[in-house]
Scaffold this active site. Structure first.
Site, PDB file in Angstrom:
ATOM      1  N   ASP A 146       0.834  -1.204   0.000  1.00 31.52           N
ATOM      2  CA  ASP A 146       0.000   0.000   0.000  1.00 31.52           C
ATOM      3  C   ASP A 146       0.871   1.258   0.000  1.00 31.52           C
ATOM      4  O   ASP A 146       1.638   1.493   0.947  1.00 31.52           O
ATOM      5  CB  ASP A 146      -0.882  -0.065   1.259  1.00 31.52           C
ATOM      6  CG  ASP A 146      -2.034   0.910   1.222  1.00 31.52           C
ATOM      7  OD1 ASP A 146      -2.094   1.726   0.295  1.00 31.52           O
ATOM      8  OD2 ASP A 146      -2.881   0.833   2.134  1.00 31.52           O
ATOM      9  N   ASP A 214     -10.613   4.202  -1.275  1.00 31.27           N
ATOM     10  CA  ASP A 214     -11.225   3.174  -0.423  1.00 31.27           C
ATOM     11  C   ASP A 214     -12.746   3.103  -0.580  1.00 31.27           C
ATOM     12  O   ASP A 214     -13.432   4.119  -0.632  1.00 31.27           O
ATOM     13  CB  ASP A 214     -10.904   3.451   1.050  1.00 31.27           C
ATOM     14  CG  ASP A 214      -9.434   3.246   1.363  1.00 31.27           C
ATOM     15  OD1 ASP A 214      -8.626   3.134   0.417  1.00 31.27           O
ATOM     16  OD2 ASP A 214      -9.096   3.205   2.559  1.00 31.27           O
TER      17      ASP A 214
HETATM   18  C1  GLA Z   1      -5.420   2.361   2.841  1.00 32.37           C
HETATM   19  C2  GLA Z   1      -5.965   1.258   1.973  1.00 32.37           C
HETATM   20  C3  GLA Z   1      -7.010   0.453   2.751  1.00 32.37           C
HETATM   21  C4  GLA Z   1      -6.376  -0.094   4.024  1.00 32.37           C
HETATM   22  C5  GLA Z   1      -5.777   1.041   4.844  1.00 32.37           C
HETATM   23  C6  GLA Z   1      -4.992   0.513   6.025  1.00 32.37           C
HETATM   24  O1  GLA Z   1      -6.410   3.315   3.122  1.00 32.37           O
HETATM   25  O2  GLA Z   1      -6.516   1.758   0.785  1.00 32.37           O
HETATM   26  O3  GLA Z   1      -7.522  -0.600   1.956  1.00 32.37           O
HETATM   27  O4  GLA Z   1      -5.396  -1.027   3.680  1.00 32.37           O
HETATM   28  O5  GLA Z   1      -4.906   1.845   4.054  1.00 32.37           O
HETATM   29  O6  GLA Z   1      -4.338   1.528   6.739  1.00 32.37           O
END
Ligand code: GLA
Length: 387
Positions: A146, A214
């Site tokens: 990520d 998200d």
């Molecule tokens: C980002 C990602 C999410 C999750 C969070 C965790 O926002 O897009 O899917 O993994 O980080 O901190």
């Protein structure tokens, strides 16, 4: 002679491993569960074990779900040698992997190419090869990587091109590190769809790449993300998938009708099916939506072609996905909150004459027909399988 035989066995094993690394690690969109949508920071060893138990007991494993993925907040400190350790919530990651594997499931984990993860925990920056080796030693089968704090040096890079070069190098570095372990590990890129990741995600080793920010457990957000995938179908193929984010089915913010729309759209999109709910407390509706074999068969279709929008008239959309054997899956979506009359003529989705049709959620054969009419519920979907 004995040595020769051993050599043959070893190279067969290596070959099998090689076949499973890279695109071979995800011949169909990965299916499983991820901790983030429901548990976020409240995830620990006991909860993960309980989810694995429930994946088996609920019939999800037998329906095709495999990965139990721990998202952010597992990370602890690095030791003097720089080796990452899990924090107190995960006392023994290897033992946890053994537990999950013994159930016929696989274990996934999460990190960032930056120094910190999105939740502020330790990332892999400068420790890529070391972390990949640690994951392999624990028995990890999937890594979600990520972007998070790598965004800071990217923003300071001075140009888009330089920023993207930093990003590509970071993803390539971890891909090489994972491959060097010899363990097949699905590589999931998460950078929210910047720089048209669908054009280059496969070239840096990604088996899947998030195409959006998200998801949340609201119909409007799910629909914005899901229907926003129009036009991306040509970038997906076996081993390399667009990822419109994890499922919210069962988290309580949508109705069963809306969750069926979510699941129908994700199946048409050849999206990874990563349940994001608490598997130990599922209503029968939730379980039935997540384990519907015919919907899963569309998602997992061996041809590996993603579906796309055929037409949209205001809030009424028709989507279609080519399937192996010449069939098609077709979705009739009503994004308005009132019931709507919808018609689809099968010539629109590429059939010349009448074709065998089935209402997937209704589990009903519709005969050999040229078109279909339905009153589709507000926020609802009808999913058809043709041919
Ligand atoms: C980002 C990602 C999410 C999750 C969070 C965790 O926002 O897009 O899917 O993994 O980080 O901190």
């Amino acid at each position: 002679m004995r040595l020769g035989l051993m050599g043959a066995a070893a190279s067969a094993a290596l070959w099998a491993g090689a076949a499973l690394a890279g695109p071979g690690a995800a011949p169909t969109p990965p299916m499983g569960w991820n901790s983030w949508n429901h548990f976020a920071g409240k995830i620990d060893d006991a909860t993960v074990r309980a989810q694995a138990d429930a994946m088996v007991a609920s019939g999800m494993r037998d329906a095709g779900y495999r990965y139990i993925n721990i998202d952010d907040t597992w990370e602890g400190e690095r030791d003097a040698q720089g080796v990452i350790h899990a924090n107190a919530k995960f006392p023994d990651m290897k033992a946890l992997a053994d537990y999950v594997h013994a159930k016929g499931l696989k274990l996934g984990i999460y990190s960032s190419p930056g120094p910190k993860t999105c939740a502020g925990y330790e990332g892999s920056f400068g420790h890529e090869a070391q972390d990949a080796r640690t994951y392999a030693a624990w028995g990890i089968d999937y890594l979600k990587y990520d972007l998070c704090s790598l965004g800071t040096p990217m923003l300071k890079a001075g140009s888009l091109e330089k920023a993207q070069a930093i990003e590509l190098a970071a993803y390539r570095k971890m891909d090489a590190a994972l491959k060097a372990t010899g363990r097949p590990i699905v590589f999931s890129l998460c950078q929210y769809g910047f720089y048209q990741v669908w054009r280059w995600g496969g070239s840096v080793g990604g088996n899947l790449w998030r195409t959006t920010g998200d998801i949340s457990d609201h119909f409007a957000r799910m629909a914005t993300i899901g229907f926003g995938q129009a036009g991306l179908s040509k970038y997906a193929k076996p081993g390399q998938w667009n990822d419109p984010d994890m499922l919210e089915v069962g988290n309580g913010g949508m109705t069963p009708i809306e969750y069926r729309t979510h699941m129908s759209l994700w199946a048409l999109l050849a999206a990874p099916l990563l349940a994001g709910n608490d598997l130990t407390r599922m209503s029968e509706d939730t379980r039935a939506i997540l384990t519907n074999r015919e919907v899963i068969a569309i998602d997992q279709d061996a041809l590996g072609r993603q579906g796309d929008r055929v037409r949209a008239e205001g809030p009424l959309e028709i989507w279609a996905r080519p399937l192996s054997g010449g069939g098609k899956a077709v979705g009739l979506f009503n994004l308005s909150d009132q019931p709507a009359n919808m018609d689809v003529n099968f010539t629109e989705v590429g059939f010349k004459g009448p074709v065998k049709a089935r209402d997937v959620w209704g589990a009903k054969d519709l005969g050999t027909v040229k078109s279909y009419h339905a009153v589709v519920a507000g926020h609802g979907a009808v999913l058809l399988r043709l041919g």
